[in-house]
Write an enzyme that holds these catalytic residues in place. Structure first.
Site, PDB file in Angstrom:
ATOM      1  N   CYS A  41      51.307  67.518  40.642  1.00 39.46           N
ATOM      2  CA  CYS A  41      52.414  66.610  40.988  1.00 39.46           C
ATOM      3  C   CYS A  41      53.729  67.091  40.357  1.00 39.46           C
ATOM      4  O   CYS A  41      54.242  68.126  40.722  1.00 39.46           O
ATOM      5  CB  CYS A  41      52.038  65.180  40.592  1.00 39.46           C
ATOM      6  SG  CYS A  41      53.104  63.936  41.351  1.00 39.46           S
ATOM      7  N   TYR A  42      54.270  66.368  39.362  1.00 41.83           N
ATOM      8  CA  TYR A  42      55.519  66.822  38.728  1.00 41.83           C
ATOM      9  C   TYR A  42      55.341  68.231  38.152  1.00 41.83           C
ATOM     10  O   TYR A  42      56.278  69.040  38.165  1.00 41.83           O
ATOM     11  CB  TYR A  42      55.911  65.835  37.616  1.00 41.83           C
ATOM     12  CG  TYR A  42      57.152  66.224  36.844  1.00 41.83           C
ATOM     13  CD1 TYR A  42      58.421  65.936  37.322  1.00 41.83           C
ATOM     14  CD2 TYR A  42      57.042  66.901  35.623  1.00 41.83           C
ATOM     15  CE1 TYR A  42      59.564  66.308  36.607  1.00 41.83           C
ATOM     16  CE2 TYR A  42      58.174  67.275  34.906  1.00 41.83           C
ATOM     17  CZ  TYR A  42      59.433  66.971  35.401  1.00 41.83           C
ATOM     18  OH  TYR A  42      60.552  67.340  34.692  1.00 41.83           O
ATOM     19  N   VAL A  65      31.884  51.584  15.800  1.00 40.23           N
ATOM     20  CA  VAL A  65      31.230  52.869  16.026  1.00 40.23           C
ATOM     21  C   VAL A  65      31.989  54.032  15.378  1.00 40.23           C
ATOM     22  O   VAL A  65      31.364  54.954  14.835  1.00 40.23           O
ATOM     23  CB  VAL A  65      30.983  53.103  17.546  1.00 40.23           C
ATOM     24  CG1 VAL A  65      32.222  52.940  18.349  1.00 40.23           C
ATOM     25  CG2 VAL A  65      30.388  54.476  17.812  1.00 40.23           C
ATOM     26  N   ASP A  66      33.316  53.995  15.352  1.00 41.44           N
ATOM     27  CA  ASP A  66      34.059  55.153  14.858  1.00 41.44           C
ATOM     28  C   ASP A  66      33.784  55.428  13.380  1.00 41.44           C
ATOM     29  O   ASP A  66      33.446  56.547  13.001  1.00 41.44           O
ATOM     30  CB  ASP A  66      35.574  54.964  15.070  1.00 41.44           C
ATOM     31  CG  ASP A  66      35.898  54.617  16.512  1.00 41.44           C
ATOM     32  OD1 ASP A  66      35.065  54.940  17.385  1.00 41.44           O
ATOM     33  OD2 ASP A  66      36.947  54.020  16.762  1.00 41.44           O
ATOM     34  N   SER A  67      33.925  54.389  12.557  1.00 40.24           N
ATOM     35  CA  SER A  67      33.699  54.635  11.131  1.00 40.24           C
ATOM     36  C   SER A  67      32.223  54.941  10.870  1.00 40.24           C
ATOM     37  O   SER A  67      31.890  55.700   9.956  1.00 40.24           O
ATOM     38  CB  SER A  67      34.177  53.457  10.284  1.00 40.24           C
ATOM     39  OG  SER A  67      33.494  52.272  10.625  1.00 40.24           O
ATOM     40  N   LYS A 115      36.498  58.496  22.895  1.00 43.76           N
ATOM     41  CA  LYS A 115      35.492  57.504  22.491  1.00 43.76           C
ATOM     42  C   LYS A 115      34.079  57.851  22.990  1.00 43.76           C
ATOM     43  O   LYS A 115      33.114  57.746  22.239  1.00 43.76           O
ATOM     44  CB  LYS A 115      35.908  56.140  23.045  1.00 43.76           C
ATOM     45  CG  LYS A 115      35.109  54.989  22.506  1.00 43.76           C
ATOM     46  CD  LYS A 115      35.758  54.469  21.275  1.00 43.76           C
ATOM     47  CE  LYS A 115      35.026  53.324  20.642  1.00 43.76           C
ATOM     48  NZ  LYS A 115      35.769  52.834  19.470  1.00 43.76           N
ATOM     49  N   GLU A 149      42.607  64.227  39.260  1.00 46.57           N
ATOM     50  CA  GLU A 149      41.950  63.572  38.128  1.00 46.57           C
ATOM     51  C   GLU A 149      41.565  62.122  38.401  1.00 46.57           C
ATOM     52  O   GLU A 149      40.743  61.561  37.697  1.00 46.57           O
ATOM     53  CB  GLU A 149      42.849  63.651  36.872  1.00 46.57           C
ATOM     54  CG  GLU A 149      44.129  62.822  36.901  1.00 46.57           C
ATOM     55  CD  GLU A 149      45.310  63.492  37.626  1.00 46.57           C
ATOM     56  OE1 GLU A 149      45.069  64.445  38.386  1.00 46.57           O
ATOM     57  OE2 GLU A 149      46.452  63.036  37.439  1.00 46.57           O
ATOM     58  N   HIS A 170      46.646  64.012  43.033  1.00 47.11           N
ATOM     59  CA  HIS A 170      46.066  63.902  41.687  1.00 47.11           C
ATOM     60  C   HIS A 170      44.551  64.119  41.719  1.00 47.11           C
ATOM     61  O   HIS A 170      43.813  63.193  42.075  1.00 47.11           O
ATOM     62  CB  HIS A 170      46.381  62.523  41.100  1.00 47.11           C
ATOM     63  CG  HIS A 170      47.816  62.375  40.740  1.00 47.11           C
ATOM     64  ND1 HIS A 170      48.310  62.723  39.506  1.00 47.11           N
ATOM     65  CD2 HIS A 170      48.882  61.969  41.469  1.00 47.11           C
ATOM     66  CE1 HIS A 170      49.608  62.522  39.481  1.00 47.11           C
ATOM     67  NE2 HIS A 170      49.983  62.064  40.660  1.00 47.11           N
ATOM     68  N   SER A 218      33.628  49.737   8.992  1.00 45.99           N
ATOM     69  CA  SER A 218      34.083  48.471   9.564  1.00 45.99           C
ATOM     70  C   SER A 218      32.971  47.768  10.329  1.00 45.99           C
ATOM     71  O   SER A 218      33.100  46.613  10.691  1.00 45.99           O
ATOM     72  CB  SER A 218      35.233  48.745  10.526  1.00 45.99           C
ATOM     73  OG  SER A 218      34.735  49.410  11.673  1.00 45.99           O
ATOM     74  N   GLY A 219      31.891  48.483  10.593  1.00 49.09           N
ATOM     75  CA  GLY A 219      30.862  47.927  11.472  1.00 49.09           C
ATOM     76  C   GLY A 219      31.032  48.463  12.884  1.00 49.09           C
ATOM     77  O   GLY A 219      30.152  48.332  13.717  1.00 49.09           O
ATOM     78  N   GLY A 241      54.166  63.424  36.124  1.00 50.39           N
ATOM     79  CA  GLY A 241      55.138  62.698  35.303  1.00 50.39           C
ATOM     80  C   GLY A 241      56.090  61.952  36.205  1.00 50.39           C
ATOM     81  O   GLY A 241      56.272  62.335  37.362  1.00 50.39           O
TER      82      GLY A 241
END
Ligand code: XMP
Length: 525
Positions: free
Chosen positions: A94-95, A238-240, A381, A183, A181, A235-236, A67
């Site tokens: 870190c923080y 990928v999520d929906s 995603k 990550e 870090h 919606s067309g 942070g």
């Protein structure tokens, strides 16, 4: 939203859980993704989540993010020290490390210079966290303050030339800390360090599999919906599509999908949705053709923000009209993803605040009188894509590039007319075909055509032409927040340009956009 809601939003799963406490780092989500990549389930919590809430979960370990604050700054984010007594290992990054030291009796000081960028650490003595790492390795540092003296029981396990306490641990207290870090990709062996923590130290089983997520999702939807009915706006994207496939599996014919054709879609888009959901899945799908209504509303409008507002409002009106037909539906399903949840919570006072306001176009109001079903709230995603494949969605849908809610209207600069949309649609289809044929569709973040209301002179056969120009926009990016123009091969560029100019009426010139984001944006409007 009351603060407490944050911790109860997501019903606990049976999975082993790593809790990431967000202390404001731009990398918090990245930490969560890196953990899940190792097939370990994790979620991000507010930094001040009470220990008793964490104790309700099948908790295996805690990670404190980095942070930008200083532990001494007034109002800087703090954790409840009770988390150190939960009996699970805690890793401070870190923080997160500085905070642990500060809260447990160590000392943090302001460094004379901010250490930012690559560094090399040297290992010292045995370490569970750095197990298997060579004696020297490259890491990524980004800190102003640093720990000067450690709380009781800690020992130093690695140092860099500018940072004596680069890695520390107190194994008998279950406490670990990294000033660098793990990550970020620049930390060469960051993945191994995280694996050591997750598996070696916390004892996680690495059993977070997408098949399990699908089963769990089906179970939860059934429990929530019971015998009731659900409407969903496709919606067309990928999520929906993934929500539809999952809900169809969970409740079959009690799912009703609505697809609003706003006349601003790409070539073949509506057909792909119809083929997939009506043809393949036999989902109850209502296609509302509102293209004439949208065109009327957009007549003469050239201002990008006005276009967005008109389209957003009209979409809601059309959707509400269609949804009312399903009188028995009590629920509305939505493809809300985990990053949206974190961002919207951040807006209520969490330390990480990254808000993309204009990207909510195409969203629905909260007061439609439905209860929400959001089976993807827990997922990133790439996990949603894997879930889509698991559920049998076609690759063409699962790997679709992002497409803005206001559709081709914001790529048709100037007035949006049926004819100009048709020109743009044809040019865009050529771009997509050629990009795919050359194997670039998954190498770029987005590739599309833009039609600009600028006419220039050309020559076709013996005739002079005076027509508009198409822009080819192709960018690489990891999250859409920053982007670079794609270095496409010249012969691919040539093919796209030739095909568009030779076969699309209304275009006699193609230009390639070589702007980065920032300062430009990906879309032209
Ligand atoms: P910009 O143009 O801001 O775009 O660099 C970043 C990403 O967001 C997408 N985008 C939108 N998506 N509604 C959406 O759903 C919108 O109004 C919208 N505007 C931009 C864009 O395609 C890119 O992926």
């Amino acid at each position: 939203m009351p603060r407490q809601a944050w911790v109860t939003i997501l019903p606990p799963l049976s999975n082993e859980l790593i809790a990431v406490l967000d202390l404001g780092s731009q990398y918090t989500q990245l930490i969560a993704r890196r953990i899940r990549e190792q097939q370990v389930y994790c979620r991000i919590f507010r930094h001040d989540t009470p220990p008793r809430v964490l104790a309700r979960e099948n908790l295996k370990g805690i990670i404190l993010s980095g942070g930008p604050a200083s532990v001494y700054a007034p109002g800087s984010p703090k954790v409840d020290p009770g988390i150190y007594a939960l009996g699970v290992p805690v890793l401070g990054i870190c923080y997160g490390l500085q905070l642990t030291s500060h809260l447990l009796g160590g000392k943090v000081i302001k460094a004379s210079t901010r250490e930012y960028g690559p560094a090399e650490i040297r290992r010292k003595g045995p370490s569970a966290l750095l197990k298997g790492l060579p004696s020297r390795t490259g890491v990524w540092m980004s800190h102003g303050d640093r720990v000067d003296s450690l709380p009781k029981g800690f020992r130093v396990t690695a140092s860099s030339p500018d940072c004596r306490l680069a890695a520390v641990e107190a194994p008998q207290r279950g406490l670990y800390g990294l000033q660098f870090h793990p990550e970020v990709a620049h930390t060469t062996l960051g993945r191994d360090v995280l694996a050591n923590f997750l598996v070696g130290i916390c004892g996680c089983r690495r059993d977070w599999r997408i098949g399990k997520v699908v089963q769990e999702g089906i179970r939860k939807v059934r429990a929530q919906v019971g015998r009731d009915e659900v409407v969903l706006g496709l919606s067309g994207g990928v999520d929906s599509a993934v929500v539809a496939a999952l809900l169809h599996k969970a409740i079959g014919k009690r799912l009703h999908c609505i697809f609003v054709d706003n006349g601003l879609l790409r070539k073949g888009e509506r057909e792909l949705v119809e083929r997939t959901f009506r043809g393949h899945f036999h989902v109850d799908l209502k296609v509302a053709d509102a293209s004439a209504e949208f065109l009327r509303a957009l007549k003469g409008v050239t201002d990008p923000e006005r276009k967005r507002k008109i389209i957003g409002r009209l979409f809601v009106r059309v959707f509400e009209r269609e949804a009312k037909r399903f009188r028995r539906a009590r629920f509305l399903a939505q493809g809300t993803l985990y990053p949206d949840v974190i961002e919207s919570v951040a807006a209520f006072g969490g330390p990480t605040a990254v808000i993309k306001s204009h990207h909510n176009v195409g969203g629905l109001p909260k007061d439609m009188g439905f209860e929400l079903v959001e089976p993807l709230r827990d997922l990133f995603k790439d996990e949603v894509r894997r879930m889509g494949l698991e559920l049998g969605l076609p690759k063409a849908l699962v790997w679709r590039q992002p497409f803005p809610g206001p559709g081709l209207a914001v790529r048709c600069l100037g007035p949006v007319t049926a004819q100009r949309l048709q020109t743009l649609r044809e040019a865009d289809a050529i771009v997509r075909q050629e990009i795919e044929a050359a194997g670039y569709d998954r190498k770029v973040w987005q590739a599309f055509a833009v039609l600009i209301p600028v006419r220039s002179v050309g020559v076709m056969g013996d005739e002079r032409t005076y027509e508009e120009a198409a822009v080819l926009r192709a960018v690489t990016s990891t999250d859409g927040m920053t982007a670079d123009w794609a270095r496409l091969p010249q012969d691919l560029l040539a093919r796209i340009s030739n095909r568009i100019i030779n076969s699309v009426r209304g275009v006699n010139r193609v230009v390639y956009d070589i702007s980065t984001k920032p300062p430009s944006t990906i879309e032209w409007e």
